[in-house]
Write a protein that holds these residues in place. Structure first.
Motif, short mmCIF file in Angstrom:
data_model
loop_
_atom_site.label_atom_id
_atom_site.label_comp_id
_atom_site.label_asym_id
_atom_site.label_seq_id
_atom_site.Cartn_x
_atom_site.Cartn_y
_atom_site.Cartn_z
N GLN A 125 35.40 36.85 40.80
CA GLN A 125 35.24 35.44 41.13
C GLN A 125 35.61 34.55 39.95
O GLN A 125 36.20 33.48 40.13
CB GLN A 125 33.80 35.17 41.58
CG GLN A 125 33.44 35.84 42.90
CD GLN A 125 31.97 35.67 43.27
OE1 GLN A 125 31.15 35.25 42.44
NE2 GLN A 125 31.63 35.99 44.51
N ARG A 130 38.75 36.85 45.02
CA ARG A 130 37.58 37.16 45.85
C ARG A 130 37.50 38.65 46.11
O ARG A 130 38.51 39.36 46.10
CB ARG A 130 37.61 36.38 47.16
CG ARG A 130 38.81 36.66 48.03
CD ARG A 130 38.82 35.77 49.27
NE ARG A 130 40.02 35.97 50.07
CZ ARG A 130 40.15 36.89 50.98
NH1 ARG A 130 39.15 37.71 51.25
NH2 ARG A 130 41.28 37.02 51.66
N LYS A 160 45.79 32.65 43.62
CA LYS A 160 44.39 32.24 43.62
C LYS A 160 43.78 32.52 45.00
O LYS A 160 44.39 32.27 46.03
CB LYS A 160 44.26 30.76 43.30
CG LYS A 160 44.54 30.40 41.84
CD LYS A 160 43.40 30.83 40.93
CE LYS A 160 43.62 30.32 39.50
NZ LYS A 160 42.52 30.71 38.59
N ASN A 161 42.56 33.05 44.98
CA ASN A 161 41.77 33.34 46.18
C ASN A 161 42.26 34.57 46.93
O ASN A 161 41.77 34.87 48.01
CB ASN A 161 41.72 32.14 47.13
CG ASN A 161 40.50 32.19 48.04
OD1 ASN A 161 39.40 32.52 47.59
ND2 ASN A 161 40.67 31.87 49.31
#
Length: 238
Positions: A125, A130, A160-161
């Motif tokens: 995180q 994730r 990202k993510n």
């Protein structure tokens, strides 16, 4: 012609002219065909390339800003999300909209092998990623609850993510070791293999009350908690 006749004639001319303009505006002009041009393909082109195509056609290129495209195949600096699409028709001066692709923000998969699941998730995180799928496997080197491997591997660049999946070590299942006393060596070995255990040292012993070649003792003894891969030593009556 008298002055009165002249005035009347002039007024009549003005009325006729105004009526003609109104008729042209209301009935004739709307029925005249409007010249349109076909919208070209600008997606995938640079801003300069797109302008070089749209301007000669009398179309106005409008940039809707910079965005990170969802598709990886869109090249940075090129146009995407074109509207209207290629093949549509616009009047002279019409607008063709598109966004300019910018590179996505990338994160590096952290090194997580050997860490417990909670610490690994926190690092994932913190990297802007994730936690993905978590699966368990038995490890010969790591205690239960620690990360064995990651997918993708540490050091790989992700958007990202994006998700990082983990393989976490789990404890081997334990079970009670059955009694092998009285079995022949061959029978005892077959049962051990069926249980996922390994025959260890075989020693000789003597018991006049037992048949020759049968198991007299075992180590660990019957009822001990064992796990697959563990060795079991036997003493055979000689």
């Amino acid at each position: 012609m008298s002055i009165g006749q002249y005035v009347v004639s002039s007024l009549l001319s003005v009325v006729i002219s105004a009526s003609t303009v109104m008729v042209m505006h209301l009935y004739v002009t709307p029925k005249l065909p409007v010249a349109t041009v076909e919208v070209p393909q600008i997606s995938g082109l640079t801003v300069e390339q797109a302008r070089a195509i749209t301007e000669p056609l009398g179309l106005l290129l409008v940039l809707d800003g910079e965005k990170i495209p969802e598709a990886d195949k869109v090249q940075t600096g090129s146009l995407f999300e074109q509207r209207p699409l290629k093949g549509s028709r616009l009047i002279h001066g019409g607008e063709v909209h598109a966004s300019v692709a910018i590179p996505p923000q990338l994160s590096t998969v952290p090194a997580l092998v050997g860490q417990n699941l909670t610490a690994a998730e926190q690092q994932i995180q913190a990297a802007g990623l994730r936690l993905g799928v978590v699966t368990e496997e038995v490890s010969a080197t790591l205690p239960p609850g620690q990360v064995i491997s990651t997918r993708p591997v540490a050091g790989e660049k992700l958007r990202k993510n994006d998700s990082v999946s983990l393989v976490v070590s789990k404890a081997q299942e334990q079970f009670d070791l059955p009694s092998l006393r009285g079995r022949s060596l061959g029978s005892a070995k077959a049962q051990l293999e069926q249980l996922g255990l390994v025959l260890g040292d075989v020693r000789k012993g003597t018991d006049d009350n037992a048949a020759d070649g049968v198991v007299l003792r075992q180590n660990p003894p019957a009822g001990t908690k064992v796990q697959k891969g563990q060795k079991v030593d036997l003493t055979i009556n000689d």
